[in-house]
Design a protein around this motif. Sequence first.
Motif, PDB file in Angstrom:
ATOM      1  N   PHE A   1       1.237   2.113  11.341  1.00 17.37           N
ATOM      2  CA  PHE A   1       2.002   2.636  10.199  1.00 17.37           C
ATOM      3  C   PHE A   1       1.047   3.129   9.092  1.00 17.37           C
ATOM      4  CE2 PHE A   1       4.510   2.264   6.308  1.00 17.37           C
ATOM      5  CZ  PHE A   1       5.691   2.895   6.681  1.00 17.37           C
ATOM      6  N   ALA A   2       0.021   2.310   8.824  1.00 17.56           N
ATOM      7  CA  ALA A   2      -0.921   2.657   7.744  1.00 17.56           C
ATOM      8  C   ALA A   2      -1.715   3.907   8.091  1.00 17.56           C
ATOM      9  CB  ALA A   2      -1.865   1.489   7.493  1.00 17.56           C
ATOM     10  N   SER A   3      -2.077   4.040   9.348  1.00 15.61           N
ATOM     11  CA  SER A   3      -2.847   5.212   9.750  1.00 15.61           C
ATOM     12  C   SER A   3      -1.970   6.463   9.713  1.00 15.61           C
ATOM     13  CB  SER A   3      -3.427   4.997  11.146  1.00 15.61           C
ATOM     14  OG  SER A   3      -4.197   6.104  11.515  1.00 15.61           O
ATOM     15  N   LEU A   4      -0.747   6.317  10.220  1.00 12.14           N
ATOM     16  CA  LEU A   4       0.202   7.441  10.225  1.00 12.14           C
ATOM     17  C   LEU A   4       0.429   7.982   8.809  1.00 12.14           C
ATOM     18  CD1 LEU A   4       2.316   9.113  11.878  1.00 12.14           C
ATOM     19  CD2 LEU A   4       3.957   7.305  11.326  1.00 12.14           C
ATOM     20  N   HIS A   5       0.592   7.042   7.845  1.00 15.08           N
ATOM     21  CA  HIS A   5       0.903   7.452   6.470  1.00 15.08           C
ATOM     22  C   HIS A   5      -0.336   7.487   5.565  1.00 15.08           C
ATOM     23  CE1 HIS A   5       5.218   7.502   7.173  1.00 15.08           C
ATOM     24  NE2 HIS A   5       5.052   6.395   7.883  1.00 15.08           N
ATOM     25  N   GLN A   6      -1.497   7.292   6.149  1.00 14.89           N
ATOM     26  CA  GLN A   6      -2.781   7.331   5.407  1.00 14.89           C
ATOM     27  C   GLN A   6      -2.721   6.465   4.149  1.00 14.89           C
ATOM     28  OE1 GLN A   6      -3.204  11.702   5.123  1.00 14.89           O
ATOM     29  NE2 GLN A   6      -4.741  11.482   6.733  1.00 14.89           N
ATOM     30  N   LEU A   7      -2.360   5.213   4.342  1.00 13.68           N
ATOM     31  CA  LEU A   7      -2.114   4.313   3.197  1.00 13.68           C
ATOM     32  C   LEU A   7      -3.414   3.816   2.555  1.00 13.68           C
ATOM     33  CD1 LEU A   7       0.913   2.199   4.484  1.00 13.68           C
ATOM     34  CD2 LEU A   7       0.902   4.375   3.227  1.00 13.68           C
ATOM     35  N   PRO A   8      -3.368   3.564   1.242  1.00 21.56           N
ATOM     36  CA  PRO A   8      -4.560   3.128   0.501  1.00 21.56           C
ATOM     37  C   PRO A   8      -4.839   1.635   0.696  1.00 21.56           C
ATOM     38  CG  PRO A   8      -2.700   3.326  -0.983  1.00 21.56           C
ATOM     39  CD  PRO A   8      -2.207   3.775   0.351  1.00 21.56           C
ATOM     40  N   ILE A   9      -5.198   1.272   1.892  1.00 21.47           N
ATOM     41  CA  ILE A   9      -5.390  -0.161   2.195  1.00 21.47           C
ATOM     42  C   ILE A   9      -6.684  -0.374   2.974  1.00 21.47           C
ATOM     43  CG2 ILE A   9      -3.930   0.019   4.294  1.00 21.47           C
ATOM     44  CD1 ILE A   9      -3.025  -2.913   3.645  1.00 21.47           C
ATOM     45  N   ILE A  10      -7.331  -1.509   2.654  1.00 22.00           N
ATOM     46  CA  ILE A  10      -8.507  -1.949   3.408  1.00 22.00           C
ATOM     47  C   ILE A  10      -8.079  -3.207   4.156  1.00 22.00           C
ATOM     48  CG2 ILE A  10     -10.870  -2.845   3.244  1.00 22.00           C
ATOM     49  CD1 ILE A  10     -11.091  -1.199   0.595  1.00 22.00           C
ATOM     50  N   TYR A  11      -8.163  -3.175   5.461  1.00 22.25           N
ATOM     51  CA  TYR A  11      -7.881  -4.366   6.269  1.00 22.25           C
ATOM     52  C   TYR A  11      -9.199  -5.089   6.464  1.00 22.25           C
ATOM     53  CZ  TYR A  11      -3.371  -2.230   7.354  1.00 22.25           C
ATOM     54  OH  TYR A  11      -2.117  -1.686   7.260  1.00 22.25           O
TER      55      TYR A  11
ATOM     56  N   ALA B   1       0.846  -1.202   0.000  1.00 16.43           N
ATOM     57  CA  ALA B   1       0.000   0.000   0.000  1.00 16.43           C
ATOM     58  C   ALA B   1       0.882   1.253   0.000  1.00 16.43           C
ATOM     59  CB  ALA B   1      -0.925  -0.019   1.208  1.00 16.43           C
ATOM     60  N   MET B   2       1.985   1.176   0.731  1.00 18.66           N
ATOM     61  CA  MET B   2       2.932   2.310   0.761  1.00 18.66           C
ATOM     62  C   MET B   2       3.483   2.556  -0.655  1.00 18.66           C
ATOM     63  SD  MET B   2       4.547   4.259   2.996  1.00 18.66           S
ATOM     64  CE  MET B   2       5.960   5.289   3.178  1.00 18.66           C
ATOM     65  N   ALA B   3       3.869   1.456  -1.318  1.00 14.28           N
ATOM     66  CA  ALA B   3       4.403   1.577  -2.677  1.00 14.28           C
ATOM     67  C   ALA B   3       3.350   2.162  -3.616  1.00 14.28           C
ATOM     68  CB  ALA B   3       4.856   0.202  -3.178  1.00 14.28           C
ATOM     69  N   MET B   4       2.097   1.732  -3.424  1.00 16.08           N
ATOM     70  CA  MET B   4       1.009   2.230  -4.289  1.00 16.08           C
ATOM     71  C   MET B   4       0.754   3.708  -4.068  1.00 16.08           C
ATOM     72  SD  MET B   4      -1.804  -0.703  -3.995  1.00 16.08           S
ATOM     73  CE  MET B   4      -1.907  -2.049  -5.137  1.00 16.08           C
TER      74      MET B   4
ATOM     75  N   GLN C   1     -10.339   8.184  -4.616  1.00 14.00           N
ATOM     76  CA  GLN C   1     -10.495   9.625  -4.884  1.00 14.00           C
ATOM     77  C   GLN C   1      -9.568  10.481  -4.037  1.00 14.00           C
ATOM     78  OE1 GLN C   1     -14.717  10.247  -4.402  1.00 14.00           O
ATOM     79  NE2 GLN C   1     -15.150   9.646  -6.507  1.00 14.00           N
ATOM     80  N   SER C   2      -9.428  10.092  -2.763  1.00 10.86           N
ATOM     81  CA  SER C   2      -8.661  10.948  -1.839  1.00 10.86           C
ATOM     82  C   SER C   2      -7.200  10.537  -1.763  1.00 10.86           C
ATOM     83  CB  SER C   2      -9.270  10.863  -0.447  1.00 10.86           C
ATOM     84  OG  SER C   2      -9.087   9.541   0.066  1.00 10.86           O
ATOM     85  N   GLY C   3      -6.913   9.283  -2.179  1.00  7.97           N
ATOM     86  CA  GLY C   3      -5.558   8.744  -2.028  1.00  7.97           C
ATOM     87  C   GLY C   3      -5.263   8.390  -0.577  1.00  7.97           C
ATOM     88  N   LYS C   4      -6.306   8.440   0.279  1.00  4.50           N
ATOM     89  CA  LYS C   4      -6.063   8.233   1.709  1.00  4.50           C
ATOM     90  C   LYS C   4      -6.885   7.099   2.300  1.00  4.50           C
ATOM     91  CE  LYS C   4      -5.063  13.097   2.497  1.00  4.50           C
ATOM     92  NZ  LYS C   4      -5.642  14.365   2.925  1.00  4.50           N
ATOM     93  N   GLY C   5      -6.222   6.257   3.074  1.00  4.93           N
ATOM     94  CA  GLY C   5      -6.877   5.230   3.864  1.00  4.93           C
ATOM     95  C   GLY C   5      -6.319   5.333   5.251  1.00  4.93           C
ATOM     96  N   PRO C   6      -6.280   4.256   5.994  1.00  4.78           N
ATOM     97  CA  PRO C   6      -6.897   2.959   5.702  1.00  4.78           C
ATOM     98  C   PRO C   6      -8.348   2.899   6.169  1.00  4.78           C
ATOM     99  CG  PRO C   6      -5.522   2.815   7.674  1.00  4.78           C
ATOM    100  CD  PRO C   6      -5.446   4.234   7.205  1.00  4.78           C
TER     101      PRO C   6
ATOM    102  N   LYS D   1      -3.038   7.506 -10.640  1.00  3.47           N
ATOM    103  CA  LYS D   1      -4.127   6.558 -10.380  1.00  3.47           C
ATOM    104  C   LYS D   1      -3.847   5.863  -9.047  1.00  3.47           C
ATOM    105  CE  LYS D   1      -6.678   2.549 -11.618  1.00  3.47           C
ATOM    106  NZ  LYS D   1      -6.646   1.207 -12.147  1.00  3.47           N
ATOM    107  N   GLN D   2      -4.772   5.967  -8.133  1.00  2.00           N
ATOM    108  CA  GLN D   2      -4.557   5.342  -6.830  1.00  2.00           C
ATOM    109  C   GLN D   2      -5.065   3.908  -6.831  1.00  2.00           C
ATOM    110  OE1 GLN D   2      -2.917   6.653  -3.813  1.00  2.00           O
ATOM    111  NE2 GLN D   2      -2.878   4.427  -3.985  1.00  2.00           N
ATOM    112  N   ARG D   3      -4.135   2.956  -6.842  1.00  2.16           N
ATOM    113  CA  ARG D   3      -4.530   1.553  -6.696  1.00  2.16           C
ATOM    114  C   ARG D   3      -4.783   1.272  -5.221  1.00  2.16           C
ATOM    115  NH1 ARG D   3      -0.791  -2.661  -8.806  1.00  2.16           N
ATOM    116  NH2 ARG D   3       1.015  -1.359  -8.373  1.00  2.16           N
ATOM    117  N   VAL D   4      -5.509   0.196  -4.952  1.00  2.00           N
ATOM    118  CA  VAL D   4      -5.911  -0.114  -3.579  1.00  2.00           C
ATOM    119  C   VAL D   4      -5.478  -1.543  -3.224  1.00  2.00           C
ATOM    120  CG1 VAL D   4      -7.935  -0.390  -2.043  1.00  2.00           C
ATOM    121  CG2 VAL D   4      -7.919   1.431  -3.763  1.00  2.00           C
ATOM    122  N   THR D   5      -5.079  -1.731  -1.972  1.00  3.03           N
ATOM    123  CA  THR D   5      -4.757  -3.074  -1.469  1.00  3.03           C
ATOM    124  C   THR D   5      -5.844  -3.518  -0.493  1.00  3.03           C
ATOM    125  OG1 THR D   5      -2.387  -2.620  -1.542  1.00  3.03           O
ATOM    126  CG2 THR D   5      -3.067  -4.421  -0.134  1.00  3.03           C
TER     127      THR D   5
END
Length: 321
Positions: A162-172, A126-129, A229-234, A138-142
């Motif tokens: 880590f994902a929350s800190l960096h607002q990663l595009p991931i769905i757990y 997700a970080m790489a994406m 759309q926002s590029g932000k997760g998780p 284009k924001q891909r999603v994990t």
Amino acid sequence: MYTEELVAHLYKRMSLIRRFELRLAEIYHTDAVKSPVHLSVGQEAIAVAACDPLEKDDIVSNTYRCHATYIAKGGDLNAMMAELYGKRTGCAGGKAGSMHLIDMENGILGASAVVGTTIPVATGYAMAMKMEAGTTKKQRVTVAFFGDGGTEEGCFYESLNFASLHQLPIIYLCENNRLAIHTPLEKRWAKDNLCERVKSFGIETHKITDGDVFTIRDTVARAVKQIRQSGKGPVFLECDTYRWLEHVGPRDDHSDHYRDLETYQQWQDNDQIKRLGEMLDEVTRKRLDNEITDEILKAEKFAEESPYPAAEELYAHVYAS
Ligand SMILES: Cc1ncc(C[n+]2csc(CCOP(=O)(O)OP(=O)(O)O)c2C)c(N)n1
């Protein structure tokens, strides 16, 4: 409210997973399948619902119970069966087996037998994406799938932070079947408040208790749209479910008395495949059932006719060269 096309698509994917696995259960005793199998029978709705809103280049990560997600994300069925048969044409060259399915062309990361370990790997993806989206726009999603047992590993919480800190595009996505092998949740969790714990990292959470395939799909679809759309997760989802068969292997193990038959019956009555099948007209359902029969037969034939890896390939892909 839901189009016939969507219902047919969900039915076909879910039914393909179940019938593929029940076929494995049938042939397991013949020793054609060369690895242990962790079947998802009863849990199919989650994988299919969550993969439906994804595109081919979005990524899913798995656990050893990975047949459902592999099929749901569009993994190659022939390569999957050949992998289970230990054949060279398998998705991991026939050397990895059921617990390590992979299909990078369709966005399926290699799975692992070690509980929890794919969660930080998915987080890294997700970080790489996120970094990649800076150039591609284009924001891909994990989507990271794991069981309730996976949330007991330290790396789960490290990944959330880590994902929350960096607002990663991931769905757990936690598939909560309330069992880690034979040990129920009540004997493992001080408090049954997973979403609250996850929320404390500043993450949006959703809990779906009824196994409804449409609710899961719509929740994931909203999360995917928001992240794209926002590029932000998780975003975090906990989906209750029930494993119908034994932890590992082809049997029904209800005679082992570690879980009650009443809950089993409730989840059987709530079978989402049956529900979708009843929403379709008979002609369509029969057509889809026949297509599934053909696909499984073809995969079996492909696996049977494929060669085993050659002896000289024994050490290939063991170490990076
Ligand atoms: C790090 C680690 N600890 C223990 C095990 C043994 N083990 C294999 S499966 C499993 C249960 C995991 O349950 P869950 O994550 O809820 O997934 P499910 O099997 O229910 O799909 C355990 C403890 C393991 N493979 N890896």
